[in-house]
Structure formats: C-alpha cells, structure tokens
Design an enzyme around this catalytic site. Structure first.
Site: not given
Ligand code: F6R
Length: 239
Positions: A67, A134, A136, A141
């Site tokens: 992303d 959450n 995701h 989301e």
């Molecule tokens: C990152 C992404 C997100 C993260 C998730 C966890 O490219 O797509 O899904 O993997 O938000 O983020 P952290 O590792 O910072 O807790």
C-alpha cells in the site's frame, strides 16, 4: 495454519526473517509481497544483514508493496516509498520493486495497472503482512469485501491515529490510500503474518478464532491453505 508463538518481538523478527530467507534461498520466492509499519522493520534489518554478509540474495526477486498513502510523494519521509528505501531497498538489490504510486494523476488507473503488474510477474509467492489493531491487512479496513482488488480506500480513524507518529502533526496523516485488496492478498501462494505487542492481541484473536468476516479483515486468512503466523506472547495472550 501454522502458528509460531515466540517469547518477544525480537524472537518473532528472527524467526520470520529466517523463514523468509530460507524460502528465498530455496528459490521458491521470485515475487515477494512486502509490508511497511513497525512490525517488519527488524525483519528487514536481519534480511539486509544476511545480504550484506553474502549469505542471501534478492537479485532475482521482484517485490510488490501492499500500500501507499494517496497524495504522498516518494520524497515525503512519511511515505511508504521512503520507508522502504530507508529500511530495505537502499541496502538490498532486487530485480525490481513496486509500490503503488500515491501521486498518480489517475489513482483508479494506477490501481488497475498495479494488479496487472502483479499478474504479469506471475503472482506473489510469499506475502509479508502486519495486522492493524482493528484487524486490517494492507489498508483493507473492517468492511472490506473479500473479492476486493487494488483500489482507493478511506483510512479508519484508528489507523490514522496509530500511524500519526510518522508525521509532524496528526492532521497530516492522509485520509486515503491505495492498497492491494483482500483478494489480491489472498492470491499470494503463501502468507506470513507478524503480530507483536499487546495492542494486537484482540485483533489476532478475532483473526484466528473469530468467524471469517469482513468485520475483521485478517480473519479471511483462516481460509488460506499456506499461512504462517509469527506472534509474540503478548499478541498471542488472548488465543
Ligand atoms: C503496512 C500495512 C499495514 C500494517 C499494519 C500494522 O504496509 O499495510 O497493514 O501492517 O497497520 O502496522 P504496524 O506494524 O506499524 O503495527
């Protein structure tokens, strides 16, 4: 599903990095899906060290990131382009690396082109994933459809808050992003999910033990035939 529970985040990173390195060394990963965020930073450090020591090479591997924020250029230090450059691409030569272009004139066309590039590369052999508190995956989301592909999404407020530390001010966090869809992620031949820390415990429980539902996007991974989860004891505390 293979659940690897390790003592702490350091052990999770070591085990996941070893797992990925073994797959790449065995020649089974020509196309890798990469993630940003705090979870994979130490994994990238460990993989970079292996490459620097001459024990591992990504020279024939093509990468696709999950992303990117809409409206952030590669020069913006909070962009995922800049993150990947800092933590991995500046240290590890790859055959090619791709990240959705957050500055695309036409983000819809960019999303379609990104899907086409993944297909043209032969699909993703191994997808590295973090999990949002959450539930995701990527920026899919809660509510994301299981047949979704790369597209424009609106970020949940909890995601904007969780990621605000990367920005000078909380209001600077973009509201929109381009992300691989749930179906894009599920098309990968192997999934490697990382979850560390107490803030991920609820989400990991819903992902593994809950019903497969768009309410917890990561729960769809239960139906993937080749899923490895690396979690520390804190994240696994509610399982
Ligand atoms: C990152 C992404 C997100 C993260 C998730 C966890 O490219 O797509 O899904 O993997 O938000 O983020 P952290 O590792 O910072 O807790």
């Amino acid at each position: 599903m293979k659940l690897h529970i390790l003592s702490d985040a350091k052990a999770v990173s070591a085990a996941a990095a070893r797992h990925i390195a073994d797959r790449v060394q065995a020649g089974g990963v020509k196309v890798i899906g990469l993630a940003t965020g705090r979870s994979p930073i130490a994994i990238y450090e460990l993989l970079s060290a292996e490459v620097a020591a001459g024990r591992l090479s990504f020279a024939d591997v093509t990468s696709f990131n999950l992303d990117e924020y809409l409206g952030l250029s590669a020069e913006n230090s909070a962009s995922f382009h800049a993150f990947m450059q800092r933590h991995f691409f500046s240290k590890v030569p790859l055959l090619a690396h791709h990240i959705p272009d957050g500055m695309a004139q036409n983000p819809l066309a960019e999303a379609e082109a990104y899907e086409a590039k993944i297909l043209a590369a032969g699909g993703i052999d191994l997808q590295l994933l973090g999990i949002g508190s959450n539930g995701h995956i990527g920026f899919n989301e809660p509510g994301s459809a299981h047949d979704s592909r790369t597209r424009i999404v609106t970020l949940a407020e909890s995601t904007r808050i969780a990621n605000a530390t990367d920005f000078a001010a909380a209001e600077d966090v973009p509201h929109y992003a381009l992300t691989m869809g749930i179906a894009t992620i599920m098309s990968a031949r192997e999934e490697v999910l990382i979850a560390t820390g107490p803030a991920k415990a609820q989400a990991l429980r819903a992902a593994i033990k809950g019903p497969i539902s768009p309410d917890c996007p990561a729960s769809v991974l239960q139906s993937h035939p080749n899923l490895h989860i690396f979690a520390d004891e804190c994240a696994a505390s509610l399982l």
